[in-house]
Write a protein that holds these residues in place. Structure first.
Motif, PDB file in Angstrom:
ATOM      1  N   ARG A 119       0.833  -1.204   0.000  1.00  0.00           N
ATOM      2  CA  ARG A 119       0.000   0.000   0.000  1.00  0.00           C
ATOM      3  C   ARG A 119       0.868   1.254   0.000  1.00  0.00           C
ATOM      4  O   ARG A 119       0.550   2.243  -0.652  1.00  0.00           O
ATOM      5  N   HIS A 120       1.959   1.221   0.736  1.00  0.00           N
ATOM      6  CA  HIS A 120       2.896   2.348   0.797  1.00  0.00           C
ATOM      7  C   HIS A 120       4.209   1.901   0.144  1.00  0.00           C
ATOM      8  O   HIS A 120       4.958   1.111   0.728  1.00  0.00           O
ATOM      9  N   PRO A 121       4.493   2.388  -1.063  1.00  0.00           N
ATOM     10  CA  PRO A 121       5.647   1.893  -1.822  1.00  0.00           C
ATOM     11  C   PRO A 121       6.982   2.049  -1.101  1.00  0.00           C
ATOM     12  O   PRO A 121       7.918   1.293  -1.376  1.00  0.00           O
ATOM     13  N   GLU A 122       7.064   3.008  -0.186  1.00  0.00           N
ATOM     14  CA  GLU A 122       8.337   3.209   0.512  1.00  0.00           C
ATOM     15  C   GLU A 122       8.731   2.015   1.384  1.00  0.00           C
ATOM     16  O   GLU A 122       9.861   1.925   1.866  1.00  0.00           O
ATOM     17  N   ARG A 123       7.822   1.056   1.571  1.00  0.00           N
ATOM     18  CA  ARG A 123       8.147  -0.147   2.340  1.00  0.00           C
ATOM     19  C   ARG A 123       8.825  -1.222   1.483  1.00  0.00           C
ATOM     20  O   ARG A 123       9.113  -2.312   1.969  1.00  0.00           O
ATOM     21  N   GLY A 124       9.062  -0.919   0.213  1.00  0.00           N
ATOM     22  CA  GLY A 124       9.609  -1.921  -0.692  1.00  0.00           C
ATOM     23  C   GLY A 124      10.905  -2.550  -0.200  1.00  0.00           C
ATOM     24  O   GLY A 124      11.079  -3.777  -0.253  1.00  0.00           O
ATOM     25  N   ALA A 125      11.824  -1.716   0.291  1.00  0.00           N
ATOM     26  CA  ALA A 125      13.112  -2.243   0.749  1.00  0.00           C
ATOM     27  C   ALA A 125      12.947  -3.179   1.939  1.00  0.00           C
ATOM     28  O   ALA A 125      13.651  -4.191   2.053  1.00  0.00           O
ATOM     29  N   ASP A 126      12.010  -2.869   2.838  1.00  0.00           N
ATOM     30  CA  ASP A 126      11.769  -3.742   3.994  1.00  0.00           C
ATOM     31  C   ASP A 126      11.246  -5.104   3.546  1.00  0.00           C
ATOM     32  O   ASP A 126      11.644  -6.150   4.089  1.00  0.00           O
ATOM     33  N   ILE A 127      10.337  -5.099   2.567  1.00  0.00           N
ATOM     34  CA  ILE A 127       9.786  -6.360   2.058  1.00  0.00           C
ATOM     35  C   ILE A 127      10.889  -7.167   1.365  1.00  0.00           C
ATOM     36  O   ILE A 127      10.969  -8.396   1.523  1.00  0.00           O
ATOM     37  N   TYR A 128      11.746  -6.474   0.635  1.00  0.00           N
ATOM     38  CA  TYR A 128      12.892  -7.129  -0.006  1.00  0.00           C
ATOM     39  C   TYR A 128      13.729  -7.860   1.044  1.00  0.00           C
ATOM     40  O   TYR A 128      14.123  -9.024   0.857  1.00  0.00           O
ATOM     41  N   GLY A 129      13.972  -7.183   2.171  1.00  0.00           N
ATOM     42  CA  GLY A 129      14.761  -7.797   3.232  1.00  0.00           C
ATOM     43  C   GLY A 129      14.083  -9.013   3.832  1.00  0.00           C
ATOM     44  O   GLY A 129      14.743 -10.039   4.106  1.00  0.00           O
TER      45      GLY A 129
END
Length: 431
Positions: free
Chosen positions: A272-282
């Motif tokens: 929902r919030h694209p800025e969380r992409g790096a966290d999901i990658y991790g």
């Protein structure tokens, strides 16, 4: 209650927000650092306009975030087609980007001012709207109070009030009644929403339906869609759309369970919030998955297990790739995101138990067999596997969802009919 002294809780709120204006620059800089504000448009959040007011009648439409803005877009189009200038306000960076993708010379976007009287007054002094349309549940006390004191007609469109929000307002009945007294007309999404608004003191309530049912499915840029289809190469795709923090790990766990039966599965997570992409990658890397990030310019390849679609405005691409979609905000206590877009594009919707934002809709979809409720990674994996391996079940679920959403359309025409007297009055007054 117009003209009377405001109830004590509203007076306290005004005082606290007035004092907090001194801290607004610090708060806004903090949000810039978190990627939640446009550094070039911070003045708008303090009520300072970055565009001139257009000449002639002006309809102000406010939607909090992405969902509200998307739901009112067809309404904005109808208003500008009728010759009205429209000011659209919203409160999130993502919603501002979506508005920017819809160029229209009669439409101006601004970020809504923070809810302090000083900022709201500055905003209203510049824009001087002839009519205010507030979408869904935007009951900001200073915004509504100051607009009402100027005699500007206000209509709550696509009105939604959850049981939880209603219960909170019910603890302050005089404040709720005073606030809603400024709203000339409340157009509620459902009978339950309408009854809750009436119980809190809204003077005029009509049930007009949910505008989201009349929004066209999200578009897909042809080149981007073709590139993704080529990259996927016919692999089975599970999309987790509009996920919130706490849900991505569940989806990753479900992927681990599913690939025992569907070894070539590609799971796409669109947060929902694209800025969380790096966290999901991790998270995916920790789970031993091969992962790629769309914001880095990568496409999935044959070895990719999980693809993080951390961009804005591309859900239309991913809905068209996935026969099965988990709609987020529903496994955590957020209240759920809309299933309408996925259903309109022929995907089976799976959802968690926390869907009170669209409670009546999800209940009807579940009852008609048009959606699949799940509770955890195991039930998510089981639901996905059943839909991917049984084409008859998948077809019946998709058809049930389409029947349900089609039966609930028509809110746009009902909304326009309800606000038409206000629009006619504006034209007469301007003459």
């Amino acid at each position: 209650m117009k003209g009377r002294a405001a109830p004590v809780p509203l007076q306290v709120y005004r005082g606290v927000t007035a004092a907090a204006t001194l801290l607004a620059p610090i708060w806004l800089r903090y949000r810039v650092g978190k990627g939640k504000e446009d550094p070039g448009r911070l003045a708008e959040r303090r009520g300072i306009a970055s565009a001139p007011r257009p000449k002639g009648p002006l309809v102000w439409v406010h939607g909090a975030s992405v969902g509200e803005v998307l739901s009112v877009m067809p309404l904005l189009d109808r208003l500008t087609e009728r010759g009205f200038n429209v000011l659209l306000t919203s409160g999130t960076l993502t919603s501002g980007r979506i508005a920017a993708r819809r160029p229209n010379p009669a439409l101006t976007h601004q970020f809504v001012p923070l809810d302090a009287r000083r900022f709201v007054r500055r905003f209203l002094d510049h824009w001087q709207p002839d009519l205010a349309l507030l979408a869904e549940s935007e009951l900001w006390p200073n915004l509504i109070g100051e607009t009402g004191r100027r005699g500007t007609p206000m209509v709550l469109v696509n009105g939604r009030l959850s049981q939880r929000s209603s219960a909170r307002w019910a603890r302050l009945p005089n404040s709720a009644r005073a606030l809603l007294s400024h709203v000339d007309l409340c157009l509620a999404q459902s009978r339950d929403d309408g009854q809750r608004f009436e119980a809190l003191g809204a003077p005029r309530v009509q049930v007009s339906g949910n505008l989201k049912f009349d929004v066209p499915p999200p578009t897909a840029e042809p080149d981007a869609l073709e590139k993704m289809r080529t990259a996927v190469r016919g692999r089975p795709v599970l999309l987790a759309a509009s996920t919130h923090s706490g849900e991505d790990a569940v989806v990753i766990d479900a992927h681990g369970l599913l690939r025992r039966e569907v070894p070539d599965l590609l799971t796409i997570i669109a947060p929902r919030h694209p800025e969380r992409g790096a966290d999901i990658y991790g998270l995916a890397e920790q789970a031993g998955l091969r992962v790629r990030l769309r914001s880095a310019g990568h496409l999935p390849d044959g070895a990719t297990d999980l693809y993080v679609a951390d961009t804005v405005g591309e859900l239309g691409v991913f809905y068209r790739l996935a026969p099965v979609v988990f709609v987020g905000g529903s496994l955590v206590r957020h209240g759920g995101q809309t299933p309408i877009e996925a259903a309109k594009l022929g995907a089976v919707v799976l959802h968690g138990p926390h869907v009170w934002n669209f409670g009546a809709l999800y209940a009807r979809l579940d009852q008609e067999g048009g959606a699949v409720p799940i509770e955890d990674a195991l039930s998510l994996a089981e639901g996905v596997l059943a839909q991917m391996t049984d084409s008859t079940l998948h077809r019946h679920t998709v058809e049930a969802a389409r029947r349900t959403t089609q039966a609930l359309s028509g809110a746009l025409d009902r909304t326009l009919a309800a606000i038409d007297p206000y629009l006619a009055q504006i034209r007469l007054a301007r003459r």
